[in-house]
Write an enzyme that holds these catalytic residues in place. Structure first.
Site, PDB file in Angstrom:
ATOM      1  N   TYR A  50      -2.843  11.931 -11.415  1.00  0.00           N
ATOM      2  CA  TYR A  50      -3.443  11.681 -10.096  1.00  0.00           C
ATOM      3  C   TYR A  50      -4.205  10.353 -10.069  1.00  0.00           C
ATOM      4  O   TYR A  50      -4.056   9.550  -9.143  1.00  0.00           O
ATOM      5  CB  TYR A  50      -4.379  12.844  -9.757  1.00  0.00           C
ATOM      6  CG  TYR A  50      -4.970  12.819  -8.379  1.00  0.00           C
ATOM      7  CD1 TYR A  50      -4.209  13.133  -7.261  1.00  0.00           C
ATOM      8  CD2 TYR A  50      -6.323  12.512  -8.198  1.00  0.00           C
ATOM      9  CE1 TYR A  50      -4.780  13.136  -5.986  1.00  0.00           C
ATOM     10  CE2 TYR A  50      -6.898  12.511  -6.932  1.00  0.00           C
ATOM     11  CZ  TYR A  50      -6.120  12.825  -5.833  1.00  0.00           C
ATOM     12  OH  TYR A  50      -6.681  12.824  -4.570  1.00  0.00           O
ATOM     13  N   LYS A  79      -3.355   7.075  -7.736  1.00  0.00           N
ATOM     14  CA  LYS A  79      -4.329   6.541  -6.782  1.00  0.00           C
ATOM     15  C   LYS A  79      -4.732   5.108  -7.132  1.00  0.00           C
ATOM     16  O   LYS A  79      -4.945   4.277  -6.240  1.00  0.00           O
ATOM     17  CB  LYS A  79      -5.543   7.461  -6.711  1.00  0.00           C
ATOM     18  CG  LYS A  79      -5.238   8.851  -6.169  1.00  0.00           C
ATOM     19  CD  LYS A  79      -4.612   8.810  -4.778  1.00  0.00           C
ATOM     20  CE  LYS A  79      -4.402  10.185  -4.197  1.00  0.00           C
ATOM     21  NZ  LYS A  79      -3.853  10.152  -2.826  1.00  0.00           N
ATOM     22  N   ILE A 103     -14.365  15.756  -1.051  1.00  0.00           N
ATOM     23  CA  ILE A 103     -14.362  16.118   0.359  1.00  0.00           C
ATOM     24  C   ILE A 103     -14.205  17.633   0.478  1.00  0.00           C
ATOM     25  O   ILE A 103     -13.482  18.262  -0.300  1.00  0.00           O
ATOM     26  CB  ILE A 103     -13.209  15.405   1.103  1.00  0.00           C
ATOM     27  CG1 ILE A 103     -13.299  13.883   0.900  1.00  0.00           C
ATOM     28  CG2 ILE A 103     -13.222  15.762   2.586  1.00  0.00           C
ATOM     29  CD1 ILE A 103     -14.545  13.220   1.447  1.00  0.00           C
ATOM     30  N   ASP A 123      10.029  15.249   3.540  1.00  0.00           N
ATOM     31  CA  ASP A 123       9.511  15.047   2.191  1.00  0.00           C
ATOM     32  C   ASP A 123       9.371  13.549   1.978  1.00  0.00           C
ATOM     33  O   ASP A 123      10.364  12.838   1.811  1.00  0.00           O
ATOM     34  CB  ASP A 123      10.482  15.657   1.177  1.00  0.00           C
ATOM     35  CG  ASP A 123      10.083  15.387  -0.268  1.00  0.00           C
ATOM     36  OD1 ASP A 123       9.046  14.733  -0.493  1.00  0.00           O
ATOM     37  OD2 ASP A 123      10.825  15.818  -1.173  1.00  0.00           O
ATOM     38  N   VAL A 124       8.144  13.056   1.975  1.00  0.00           N
ATOM     39  CA  VAL A 124       7.950  11.605   1.943  1.00  0.00           C
ATOM     40  C   VAL A 124       8.176  10.999   0.559  1.00  0.00           C
ATOM     41  O   VAL A 124       8.070   9.781   0.398  1.00  0.00           O
ATOM     42  CB  VAL A 124       6.563  11.200   2.492  1.00  0.00           C
ATOM     43  CG1 VAL A 124       6.495  11.433   3.990  1.00  0.00           C
ATOM     44  CG2 VAL A 124       5.437  11.942   1.780  1.00  0.00           C
ATOM     45  N   SER A 133      -8.294   7.327  -3.829  1.00  0.00           N
ATOM     46  CA  SER A 133      -9.308   8.288  -4.274  1.00  0.00           C
ATOM     47  C   SER A 133     -10.307   7.576  -5.163  1.00  0.00           C
ATOM     48  O   SER A 133      -9.954   6.626  -5.881  1.00  0.00           O
ATOM     49  CB  SER A 133      -8.663   9.431  -5.050  1.00  0.00           C
ATOM     50  OG  SER A 133      -9.659  10.246  -5.658  1.00  0.00           O
ATOM     51  N   SER A 193      -0.746  18.310   8.124  1.00  0.00           N
ATOM     52  CA  SER A 193      -0.812  19.661   8.679  1.00  0.00           C
ATOM     53  C   SER A 193      -2.147  20.341   8.394  1.00  0.00           C
ATOM     54  O   SER A 193      -2.466  21.365   9.001  1.00  0.00           O
ATOM     55  CB  SER A 193       0.326  20.532   8.128  1.00  0.00           C
ATOM     56  OG  SER A 193       0.160  20.766   6.747  1.00  0.00           O
ATOM     57  N   ARG A 194      -2.947  19.779   7.481  1.00  0.00           N
ATOM     58  CA  ARG A 194      -4.229  20.406   7.154  1.00  0.00           C
ATOM     59  C   ARG A 194      -5.144  19.380   6.485  1.00  0.00           C
ATOM     60  O   ARG A 194      -4.740  18.256   6.198  1.00  0.00           O
ATOM     61  CB  ARG A 194      -4.030  21.606   6.224  1.00  0.00           C
ATOM     62  CG  ARG A 194      -3.385  21.286   4.900  1.00  0.00           C
ATOM     63  CD  ARG A 194      -2.966  22.552   4.155  1.00  0.00           C
ATOM     64  NE  ARG A 194      -2.249  22.235   2.929  1.00  0.00           N
ATOM     65  CZ  ARG A 194      -2.813  22.147   1.730  1.00  0.00           C
ATOM     66  NH1 ARG A 194      -4.110  22.335   1.603  1.00  0.00           N
ATOM     67  NH2 ARG A 194      -2.086  21.868   0.672  1.00  0.00           N
TER      68      ARG A 194
END
Length: 248
Positions: A155, A159, A188, A63-64, A142, A14-15
């Site tokens: 995180y 990743k 990014i 919700d994945v 990442s 969505s973004r």
């Protein structure tokens, strides 16, 4: 690149990077299922942008990190379009904290959304890809999963897990005409990095040989290539889109 006969699911689209990926895949012809969790409006807005390009698009809230929601996402796609050709595992969150202060909840939330979702979505999409003997699975890892980053043990672990998962599944399904690759973006220009203090941004840019943050479009271009027939002989790889950061 021409993906005019392909159906793609892009999670967390969505973004930011996910939105750029969805729009780029549509630009090169794909039918795109836009997915996210939360409010319907941002998801539907991206789908509308794609339809304005004269491409087909469907918005699906899911919700994945939930097995039942992932089943709904894939089954809805197959019900509407008959197949899934391309899966982009992009959904992700951060809950940054130094390890001594990190809660069980902060660890579990990130591992569930950033890593477990990749397992759930890949498993569900492979069922149809194996039958049609063609597929592209591209997961967004990442640079942090390669070089580490203080305050991001959860995180970075998620990743790094994506990278190991990618290399393993690539070997499992290669004989069925399915490629499985990962992209490791560096810093990014997204809402997340825009919230950083300016002095911190300048310090980060010093770690990047090219000297600037990438754009979501830079990641999207790499995804489109890996999804295309031009990349048919590439599998089990991690493509760094990081301005050279992982080499410094």
């Amino acid at each position: 690149m021409n993906l005019s006969t392909k159906v793609a699911i892009v999670t967390g689209s969505s973004r930011g990077i996910g939105r750029a990926i969805a729009l780029k895949l549509a630009e090169v012809g794909a039918t795109v299922v836009v997915n996210d969790i939360g409010k319907a409006e941002p998801v539907e807005s991206v789908a509308e942008e794609i339809r304005a390009m004269n491409r087909q698009s469907l918005a699906v809230l899911a919700d994945v990190s939930s097995p039942s929601d992932v089943t709904k996402l894939v089954e809805t796609t197959i019900s509407r379009y008959g197949k899934v050709d391309i899966l982009v595992n992009n959904a992700g969150i951060t809950r940054d904290q130094l390890i001594m202060r990190m809660s069980d909840q902060e660890w579990d939330e990130v591992l569930n959304v950033d890593l477990k979702s990749v397992f759930l979505c890949t498993r569900a999409a492979l069922r149809t890809m194996v039958k049609q003997r063609w597929g592209r699975i591209i997961s967004i890892a990442s640079v942090v999963g390669i070089v580490g980053n203080p305050g991001q043990a959860n995180y970075a672990s998620a990743k790094a897990g994506i990278i190991g998962f990618t290399r393993t599944i690539a070997k499992e399904v290669a004989s069925r005409g399915i490629t499985v690759n990962a992209i490791a973006p560096g810093f990014i220009d997204t809402d997340m990095t825009r919230r950083l203090r300016e002095e911190w941004k300048q310090q980060l840019k010093k770690q990047i040989p090219l000297g600037y943050f990438g754009s979501p479009r830079d990641v999207a271009e790499a995804v489109a290539f890996l999804a295309s027939e031009e990349a048919r002989y590439i599998t089990g790889q991690v493509l760094n889109v990081d301005g050279g950061m992982a080499t410094s």
